[in-house]
Design an enzyme around this catalytic site. Structure first.
Site, PDB file in Angstrom:
ATOM      1  N   HIS A  67     -33.602 -17.648 -21.966  1.00 52.98           N
ATOM      2  CA  HIS A  67     -34.444 -16.646 -22.652  1.00 52.98           C
ATOM      3  C   HIS A  67     -35.490 -16.044 -21.698  1.00 52.98           C
ATOM      4  O   HIS A  67     -36.617 -15.764 -22.112  1.00 52.98           O
ATOM      5  CB  HIS A  67     -35.149 -17.249 -23.865  1.00 52.98           C
ATOM      6  CG  HIS A  67     -34.225 -17.724 -24.955  1.00 52.98           C
ATOM      7  ND1 HIS A  67     -33.944 -16.977 -26.062  1.00 52.98           N
ATOM      8  CD2 HIS A  67     -33.511 -18.868 -25.097  1.00 52.98           C
ATOM      9  CE1 HIS A  67     -33.119 -17.647 -26.849  1.00 52.98           C
ATOM     10  NE2 HIS A  67     -32.838 -18.802 -26.280  1.00 52.98           N
ATOM     11  N   ASN A 111     -32.961 -17.628 -33.496  1.00 54.13           N
ATOM     12  CA  ASN A 111     -32.079 -16.649 -32.850  1.00 54.13           C
ATOM     13  C   ASN A 111     -31.665 -15.592 -33.857  1.00 54.13           C
ATOM     14  O   ASN A 111     -31.924 -15.720 -35.061  1.00 54.13           O
ATOM     15  CB  ASN A 111     -30.825 -17.343 -32.311  1.00 54.13           C
ATOM     16  CG  ASN A 111     -31.077 -18.074 -30.989  1.00 54.13           C
ATOM     17  OD1 ASN A 111     -32.035 -17.790 -30.277  1.00 54.13           O
ATOM     18  ND2 ASN A 111     -30.202 -19.005 -30.677  1.00 54.13           N
ATOM     19  N   HIS A 114     -42.388 -23.629 -29.301  1.00 51.97           N
ATOM     20  CA  HIS A 114     -41.846 -24.997 -29.344  1.00 51.97           C
ATOM     21  C   HIS A 114     -41.475 -25.346 -30.785  1.00 51.97           C
ATOM     22  O   HIS A 114     -42.326 -25.252 -31.682  1.00 51.97           O
ATOM     23  CB  HIS A 114     -42.913 -25.957 -28.812  1.00 51.97           C
ATOM     24  CG  HIS A 114     -42.514 -27.400 -28.815  1.00 51.97           C
ATOM     25  ND1 HIS A 114     -41.211 -27.823 -28.959  1.00 51.97           N
ATOM     26  CD2 HIS A 114     -43.248 -28.529 -28.664  1.00 51.97           C
ATOM     27  CE1 HIS A 114     -41.167 -29.144 -28.915  1.00 51.97           C
ATOM     28  NE2 HIS A 114     -42.388 -29.591 -28.742  1.00 51.97           N
ATOM     29  N   TYR A 120     -38.867 -28.323 -25.075  1.00 52.42           N
ATOM     30  CA  TYR A 120     -39.743 -27.165 -24.847  1.00 52.42           C
ATOM     31  C   TYR A 120     -41.022 -27.525 -24.084  1.00 52.42           C
ATOM     32  O   TYR A 120     -41.368 -26.875 -23.097  1.00 52.42           O
ATOM     33  CB  TYR A 120     -40.058 -26.466 -26.179  1.00 52.42           C
ATOM     34  CG  TYR A 120     -38.836 -25.708 -26.699  1.00 52.42           C
ATOM     35  CD1 TYR A 120     -38.719 -24.342 -26.515  1.00 52.42           C
ATOM     36  CD2 TYR A 120     -37.788 -26.369 -27.310  1.00 52.42           C
ATOM     37  CE1 TYR A 120     -37.593 -23.648 -26.955  1.00 52.42           C
ATOM     38  CE2 TYR A 120     -36.662 -25.697 -27.740  1.00 52.42           C
ATOM     39  CZ  TYR A 120     -36.570 -24.333 -27.564  1.00 52.42           C
ATOM     40  OH  TYR A 120     -35.450 -23.664 -27.984  1.00 52.42           O
TER      41      TYR A 120
HETATM   42  C1  HEM Z   1     -30.378 -23.489 -32.314  1.00 54.35           C
HETATM   43  C2  HEM Z   1     -30.432 -23.550 -31.043  1.00 54.35           C
HETATM   44  C3  HEM Z   1     -31.497 -22.876 -30.225  1.00 54.35           C
HETATM   45  C4  HEM Z   1     -32.268 -21.788 -30.495  1.00 54.35           C
HETATM   46  C5  HEM Z   1     -32.268 -20.958 -31.746  1.00 54.35           C
HETATM   47  C6  HEM Z   1     -33.132 -21.577 -29.375  1.00 54.35           C
HETATM   48  C7  HEM Z   1     -34.054 -20.567 -29.285  1.00 54.35           C
HETATM   49  C8  HEM Z   1     -34.865 -20.336 -28.219  1.00 54.35           C
HETATM   50  C9  HEM Z   1     -35.734 -19.214 -28.055  1.00 54.35           C
HETATM   51  C10 HEM Z   1     -35.925 -18.088 -29.055  1.00 54.35           C
HETATM   52  C11 HEM Z   1     -36.342 -19.328 -26.866  1.00 54.35           C
HETATM   53  C12 HEM Z   1     -37.287 -18.325 -26.263  1.00 54.35           C
HETATM   54  C13 HEM Z   1     -38.688 -18.657 -26.573  1.00 54.35           C
HETATM   55  C14 HEM Z   1     -39.572 -17.586 -26.027  1.00 54.35           C
HETATM   56  O1  HEM Z   1     -39.447 -16.417 -26.466  1.00 54.35           O
HETATM   57  O2  HEM Z   1     -40.401 -17.898 -25.168  1.00 54.35           O
HETATM   58  C15 HEM Z   1     -35.868 -20.525 -26.274  1.00 54.35           C
HETATM   59  C16 HEM Z   1     -36.257 -20.991 -25.062  1.00 54.35           C
HETATM   60  C17 HEM Z   1     -35.859 -22.176 -24.586  1.00 54.35           C
HETATM   61  N1  HEM Z   1     -34.974 -23.059 -25.185  1.00 54.35           N
HETATM   62 FE1  HEM Z   1     -34.028 -22.853 -26.873  1.00 54.35          FE
HETATM   63  N2  HEM Z   1     -32.900 -22.545 -28.460  1.00 54.35           N
HETATM   64  C18 HEM Z   1     -31.920 -23.358 -28.959  1.00 54.35           C
HETATM   65  C19 HEM Z   1     -31.415 -24.491 -28.408  1.00 54.35           C
HETATM   66  C20 HEM Z   1     -32.000 -25.079 -27.375  1.00 54.35           C
HETATM   67  C21 HEM Z   1     -31.681 -26.377 -26.940  1.00 54.35           C
HETATM   68  C22 HEM Z   1     -30.652 -27.309 -27.583  1.00 54.35           C
HETATM   69  C23 HEM Z   1     -32.469 -26.620 -25.872  1.00 54.35           C
HETATM   70  C24 HEM Z   1     -32.551 -27.841 -25.055  1.00 54.35           C
HETATM   71  C25 HEM Z   1     -32.165 -29.041 -25.434  1.00 54.35           C
HETATM   72  C26 HEM Z   1     -33.268 -25.437 -25.638  1.00 54.35           C
HETATM   73  C27 HEM Z   1     -34.155 -25.262 -24.616  1.00 54.35           C
HETATM   74  C28 HEM Z   1     -34.881 -24.147 -24.377  1.00 54.35           C
HETATM   75  C29 HEM Z   1     -35.730 -23.951 -23.234  1.00 54.35           C
HETATM   76  C30 HEM Z   1     -35.903 -24.934 -22.083  1.00 54.35           C
HETATM   77  C31 HEM Z   1     -36.345 -22.716 -23.367  1.00 54.35           C
HETATM   78  C32 HEM Z   1     -37.337 -22.051 -22.427  1.00 54.35           C
HETATM   79  C33 HEM Z   1     -38.697 -22.264 -23.033  1.00 54.35           C
HETATM   80  C34 HEM Z   1     -39.832 -21.758 -22.173  1.00 54.35           C
HETATM   81  O3  HEM Z   1     -39.722 -21.780 -20.947  1.00 54.35           O
HETATM   82  O4  HEM Z   1     -40.842 -21.347 -22.747  1.00 54.35           O
HETATM   83  N3  HEM Z   1     -32.979 -24.537 -26.585  1.00 54.35           N
HETATM   84  N4  HEM Z   1     -34.976 -21.146 -27.121  1.00 54.35           N
END
Ligand code: HEM
Length: 737
Positions: free
Chosen positions: A85, A158, A349, A372
């Site tokens: 993202h 999402n 988060h 997060y």
């Molecule tokens: C239903 C599944 C998921 C959705 C809907 C989702 C949604 C999102 C969204 C919207 C962001 C962006 C946040 C922003 O705008 O700053 C994000 C970032 C991120 N997501 Fe997810 N994610 C999902 C699954 C996962 C999973 C399973 C992991 C790890 C186990 C993960 C790890 C991350 C990480 C590391 C970031 C970057 C956050 C940051 O640097 O601020 N995500 N996710």
């Protein structure tokens, strides 16, 4: 900054509103207006043009603290982009509940309809880097931070209601597979490559999500026209401690709309910032985007009544089984002042919850709850990123956490532990009746095992449900997307495995994709899918198990059924040249503007255009700076001289051809109809035959009439634009554009 200046700075359209969070941010906002230039130590700078040297041609002195400070700060301007993202855009706004939800949850921001809770919302793509195109085929992030009076609540969702994987342990694999391949870092922001499809073809649980990602949902027209979903099943808990399962939805008031793949590719070249610009301009212009907040509620006693597991993130609850109740509205009404400080530094988060909202054991959610903060510790450089202004709650923070990089808060006193007597026991724990967070007391009784519940094994039937619920054009687009994506895959075995997986969803779908790839659908494939070796040493496969569905088709899953009654905020291209019919153009433009659309004049050059009768209009874009794919519809102005000029302008004809190919509404009056005839539309029966006749003709989204009938043409044109696209053309016309 003075109030007057602040107002002046805000949008030209409707006044962009401040709220408690924006006011909080304004304490650290500055714009240097009317001020002297200073160093970071506040010393006024006398010369910002020249470094300190030993004579005009001499070496620069190490002593030059002004040069050193400026360059050092510059050298450290970059921080790591998000692992996923990375590319996004955000805006401020507020959320209001329609009526108290006290029966469902004790969350304070869902009680009082008069309360406007400030929010900051970030939309994003997943796979691409920070500078990648907005129009990549990808899931879009829809992350909402509610600054509630009880602390921050983040709904990190999402634009697709399901996910690729069931267990967070597969997330690094999924992301490694979709990101550019590690040896050559190709391709950027695209899933159309071998490693992605290799992984997917071995992970049948991703099949449902793949249907969504190959659909037009993955190429939205605008962030403002996307749904949002919390994906996981969460819990609502009310004051009495009663819990219910809940799925969260965002429903855009402008409807759900997408572009077509050919258009997406061209937008990526013409304006890679298309979505970012669209959001920014809508808010600047006072067209504040709005979504209704929806919940699907499941009583705890009904946890096991579905033909899927509520804890499985590859499944949705069909709206036909559990209706979405719309309980409030989100409005985005203010652009950030500074992209880095706000949009880049915001830290969402899933673990940021408030009393009344709680988790479930969804194994994907459980992994996210760890991930997060962990990633933000490195991305934002230490444990104090909650103090960055955009991340601070509006209610105060009191605890015994201390120190760390870049600490902002100055904690007074000698007590940094709890329990204490020296600090009078403060800050003290809050009882549940005083707003203290208590976790839902879920009963847990089980063995510690590394396995997946058999209730997660149905990988295909909701993929079939999604496919069956799509309109014919939507199904065609899925077929074409799969042909494109798998066509870019170089390894034959991956293509075959994938086509086999598709045959488990729908035989015709698989056959059509296979035909495009020039291969046969395999009757079976070798090799285990999702194999694991549990403690007993016997390899175990999560072999997919098809389950009969309660509903065979869900109209809510098709964008064809989205509301199509408005052209609000749509961008309409008005093609004209000198000598255009001024009154017809003015009538069409007025009707479009009154209906909430924006009409932009596009001409062979910039400057002003002169009408037949001498009046002048300002040109918004030339054919060089505009592109058909950046607009929702096209009107070609009347006037003999204007039409003759446009007919001789290949860019104008190409503009019309592309709009026609992408099934957009097209209108022309008077001699403007001749311009349509000179384009590909000349070969099309119907709509273009009408200019001499005294009636207005509307045919498959092409509306024509005489200049004197401009008002009626505009009325039909508006109806045609509201349809978003006229797919019937797609099947029969092979437009060379
Ligand atoms: C239903 C599944 C998921 C959705 C809907 C989702 C949604 C999102 C969204 C919207 C962001 C962006 C946040 C922003 O705008 O700053 C994000 C970032 C991120 N997501 Fe997810 N994610 C999902 C699954 C996962 C999973 C399973 C992991 C790890 C186990 C993960 C790890 C991350 C990480 C590391 C970031 C970057 C956050 C940051 O640097 O601020 N995500 N996710």
């Amino acid at each position: 900054m003075s109030k007057g200046k602040e107002k002046e700075k805000l949008g030209k359209g409707k006044q962009q509103e401040n709220n408690d969070k924006v006011n909080d941010l304004s304490k650290v906002t500055e714009d240097g207006a009317g001020q002297f230039l200073t160093t970071n130590q506040g010393v006024r700078v006398n010369d910002d043009q020249n470094s300190l040297k030993t004579g005009g041609r001499g070496a620069t002195l190490l002593e030059d603290f002004i040069l050193r400070e400026k360059i050092t700060h510059f050298d450290h301007e970059r921080i790591p982009e998000r692992v996923v993202h990375a590319r996004g855009a955000a805006a401020h706004g507020f959320f209001q509940v329609y009526e108290s939800q006290a029966e469902l949850t004790k969350a304070k921001f869902l009680q009082d309809p008069s309360v406007k809770t400030p929010v900051f919302v970030r939309f994003s793509t997943v796979a691409g880097s920070r500078g990648s195109s907005d129009l990549a085929r990808d899931v879009r992030g829809f992350a909402v931070k509610f600054y509630t009076e009880e602390g921050n609540y983040d709904l990190v969702g999402n634009n697709i209601p399901v996910f690729f994987i069931q267990d967070a342990i597969k997330f690094p694999d999924l992301i490694h597979a979709v990101k550019p391949e590690p040896h050559n870092e190709i391709p950027q922001a695209a899933s159309a490559h071998d490693t992605f499809w290799d992984f997917i073809s071995l992970m049948p649980e991703s099949t449902h999500m793949i249907m969504w990602v190959m659909s037009d949902r993955a190429i939205p027209r605008s962030y403002r026209m996307m749904e949002g979903f919390g994906v996981h099943t969460f819990r609502f808990v009310n004051e009495k401690g009663k819990a219910r399962f809940v799925k969260f939805h965002w429903k855009p008031l402008l409807g759900v709309h997408s572009v077509v793949w050919d258009e997406a590719k061209k937008i990526s070249g013409n304006d890679p910032d298309f979505h970012r610009r669209d959001l920014w301009e809508a808010i600047e212009g006072g067209d504040f985007p709005e979504w209704e907040f929806g919940v699907q509620i499941v009583e705890e006693k009904d946890e096991h009544k579905f033909d899927f597991d509520l804890l499985d993130s590859t499944k949705l609850i069909p709206e036909e089984l559990v209706p979405v109740q719309r309980i409030g509205k989100l409005t985005l009404n203010r652009n950030p002042d500074n992209f880095f400080a706000e949009t880049e530094q915001v830290a969402f988060h899933t673990g940021h919850v408030v009393p009344g909202i709680d988790f479930t054991n969804d194994p994907l959610l459980q992994g996210r709850l760890f991930s997060y903060t962990d990633t933000q510790l490195i991305r934002l450089g230490g444990p104090n990123f909650h103090e960055i202004p955009i991340n601070r709650p509006i209610d105060p923070i009191h605890n015994h956490q201390r120190d760390g990089h870049m600490r902002q808060q100055i904690n007074r006193g000698r007590v940094a532990y709890e329990p204490n007597s020296l600090g009078g026991g403060c800050p003290m724990q809050a009882g549940a009746d005083m707003g203290g967070f208590t976790s839902y007391a879920e009963k847990i009784d089980g063995k510690k095992v590394r396995e997946r519940s058999a209730s997660f094994f149905d990988h295909f039937s909701q993929a079939t449900l999604f496919y069956n619920s799509q309109s014919k054009p939507e199904q065609d687009h899925i077929v074409n997307a799969l042909r494109f994506e798998l066509g870019k895959v170089e390894t034959p075995a991956i293509r075959e495995r994938m086509v086999y997986i598709l045959s488990q969803v729908d035989k015709t779908l698989a056959a059509r994709v296979a035909e495009g790839l020039g291969i046969k659908v395999p009757a079976k494939i070798d090799g285990p899918l999702n194999m694991s070796v549990p403690a007993d040493g016997n390899p175990r496969q999560f072999q997919p198990k098809r389950v009969e569905k309660e509903v065979g088709s869900s109209p809510a899953l098709s964008m064809a059924n989205t509301p199509k009654d408005s052209i609000k905020t749509r961008k309409i291209a008005v093609l004209a040249a000198d000598g255009f019919d001024g009154s017809a153009l003015a009538a069409v433009k007025k009707a479009l503007t009154n209906a909430g659309a924006q009409a932009k004049i596009i001409a062979p050059r910039l400057g002003f255009l002169r009408a037949e009768k001498g009046e002048e209009v300002k040109i918004d874009f030339s054919f060089l700076t505009a592109a058909s794919v950046l607009f929702d519809a096209v009107y070609v102005a009347g006037g003999e001289k204007s039409a003759a000029a446009l007919k001789g302008e290949s860019d104008a004809l190409h503009f019309i051809n592309e709009a026609y190919k992408h099934c957009k509404a097209i209108a022309a009056t008077g001699a403007g109809v001749d311009v349509l005839r000179a384009s590909y539309l000349g070969a099309v029966e119907g709509g273009t035959a009408a200019s001499e006749a005294s009636k207005v003709v509307a045919n498959e989204g092409v509306v024509t009439g005489q200049d004197a009938q401009a008002g009626k043409v505009a009325t039909e044109f508006i109806k045609a634009i509201a349809q978003h696209r006229h797919w019937s053309r797609e099947a029969k016309d092979q437009v060379p554009a």
